[in-house]
Design a protein around this motif. Structure first.
Motif, PDB file in Angstrom:
ATOM      1  N   VAL A  30      35.809  39.046  35.590  1.00 47.39           N
ATOM      2  CA  VAL A  30      37.059  39.750  35.308  1.00 47.39           C
ATOM      3  C   VAL A  30      36.950  41.221  35.721  1.00 47.39           C
ATOM      4  O   VAL A  30      37.859  41.773  36.350  1.00 47.39           O
ATOM      5  N   VAL A  31      35.833  41.856  35.406  1.00 42.98           N
ATOM      6  CA  VAL A  31      35.647  43.275  35.761  1.00 42.98           C
ATOM      7  C   VAL A  31      35.666  43.459  37.276  1.00 42.98           C
ATOM      8  O   VAL A  31      36.324  44.362  37.808  1.00 42.98           O
ATOM      9  N   GLY A  33      36.991  41.400  39.490  1.00 44.03           N
ATOM     10  CA  GLY A  33      38.332  41.079  39.973  1.00 44.03           C
ATOM     11  C   GLY A  33      39.311  42.221  39.749  1.00 44.03           C
ATOM     12  O   GLY A  33      40.060  42.603  40.660  1.00 44.03           O
ATOM     13  N   VAL A  34      39.296  42.787  38.549  1.00 46.72           N
ATOM     14  CA  VAL A  34      40.219  43.892  38.255  1.00 46.72           C
ATOM     15  C   VAL A  34      39.834  45.128  39.063  1.00 46.72           C
ATOM     16  O   VAL A  34      40.704  45.860  39.567  1.00 46.72           O
ATOM     17  N   GLY A  35      38.529  45.361  39.224  1.00 48.83           N
ATOM     18  CA  GLY A  35      38.089  46.490  40.045  1.00 48.83           C
ATOM     19  C   GLY A  35      38.569  46.373  41.483  1.00 48.83           C
ATOM     20  O   GLY A  35      39.065  47.346  42.071  1.00 48.83           O
ATOM     21  N   LEU A  37      41.123  44.659  42.438  1.00 43.88           N
ATOM     22  CA  LEU A  37      42.573  44.779  42.397  1.00 43.88           C
ATOM     23  C   LEU A  37      43.004  46.252  42.423  1.00 43.88           C
ATOM     24  O   LEU A  37      43.896  46.638  43.187  1.00 43.88           O
ATOM     25  N   VAL A  38      42.332  47.076  41.638  1.00 44.25           N
ATOM     26  CA  VAL A  38      42.635  48.513  41.603  1.00 44.25           C
ATOM     27  C   VAL A  38      42.316  49.168  42.952  1.00 44.25           C
ATOM     28  O   VAL A  38      43.112  49.947  43.488  1.00 44.25           O
ATOM     29  N   SER A  41      44.882  48.210  45.626  1.00 41.40           N
ATOM     30  CA  SER A  41      46.164  48.923  45.525  1.00 41.40           C
ATOM     31  C   SER A  41      46.002  50.413  45.837  1.00 41.40           C
ATOM     32  O   SER A  41      46.915  51.036  46.372  1.00 41.40           O
ATOM     33  N   ALA A  53      40.577  39.233  44.535  1.00 37.43           N
ATOM     34  CA  ALA A  53      40.555  39.918  43.243  1.00 37.43           C
ATOM     35  C   ALA A  53      41.254  39.087  42.171  1.00 37.43           C
ATOM     36  O   ALA A  53      40.740  38.916  41.056  1.00 37.43           O
ATOM     37  N   VAL A  54      42.412  38.567  42.508  1.00 35.96           N
ATOM     38  CA  VAL A  54      43.166  37.759  41.545  1.00 35.96           C
ATOM     39  C   VAL A  54      42.406  36.477  41.213  1.00 35.96           C
ATOM     40  O   VAL A  54      42.312  36.072  40.044  1.00 35.96           O
ATOM     41  N   ALA A  57      39.466  37.263  38.864  1.00 37.49           N
ATOM     42  CA  ALA A  57      39.936  37.567  37.508  1.00 37.49           C
ATOM     43  C   ALA A  57      40.380  36.292  36.783  1.00 37.49           C
ATOM     44  O   ALA A  57      40.041  36.079  35.613  1.00 37.49           O
ATOM     45  N   VAL A  61      38.653  34.573  33.357  1.00 41.73           N
ATOM     46  CA  VAL A  61      39.390  34.247  32.136  1.00 41.73           C
ATOM     47  C   VAL A  61      39.265  32.754  31.830  1.00 41.73           C
ATOM     48  O   VAL A  61      39.036  32.352  30.680  1.00 41.73           O
TER      49      VAL A  61
END
Length: 156
Positions: A30-31, A33-35, A37-38, A41, A53-54, A57, A61
């Motif tokens: 998750v970390v 993936g979210v990293g 994603l950020v 963007s 990334a998605v 994440a 989950v």
């Protein structure tokens, strides 16, 4: 001289250990993936990195939820009374009176109480190591209950 049956009830809850490794891996996914994603963007990276990334994440989950669900499902509650043993596992309860127990054996991580008339058995899953204190206490309780049911007395 026969030993009187203990009047107390005993409850044993045997559950799996927390899924620490699976939760750590899930958190890492998750970390990451979210990293990603950020960063995607912020820096306008290609869509493929966004998809990755998605996916990471979502996998994280899903792994975390699956680990928690499976750990919850591998749980047994054993209730012993002077008359019987009851084992609840995954919403079903199996009960066997002490007078009907024909044999007790340990098979792998299971304590199996066989009925005298061959009409099934009651089995208790130990999801932890064999030297689990709760499981050992349960085996001692079963021995004492069967001894009391059969009129055996402890050595003096």
């Amino acid at each position: 001289m026969s030993t009187p049956l203990p009047a107390r009830e005993a409850r044993f809850v045997l559950s799996a250990p927390p899924p620490v490794r699976a939760l750590a891996i899930a958190a890492g996914l998750v970390v990451v993936g979210v990293g990603l994603l950020v960063l995607t963007s912020a820096y306008g990276w290609p869509v493929g990195v966004l998809v990755l990334a998605v996916v990471l994440a979502v996998l994280g989950v899903a792994l975390g939820l699956t680990a928690l669900l499976l750990t919850r499902r591998i749980r047994s509650t054993v209730l012993t009374t002077a008359e019987r043993i009851s084992v609840e596992h995954q919403g079903t309860t199996r009960t066997l009176p002490w007078s009907e127990v024909g044999g007790v054996r340990v098979v792998g991580h299971r304590l199996v109480l066989d009925a005298r008339e061959g009409e099934g058995s009651v089995s208790v899953l130990n999801p932890r190591r064999r030297a689990n204190p709760t499981f050992l206490a349960l085996m001692t309780e079963v021995q004492q209950r069967l001894d009391a049911d059969r009129g055996y007395s402890p050595f003096s």
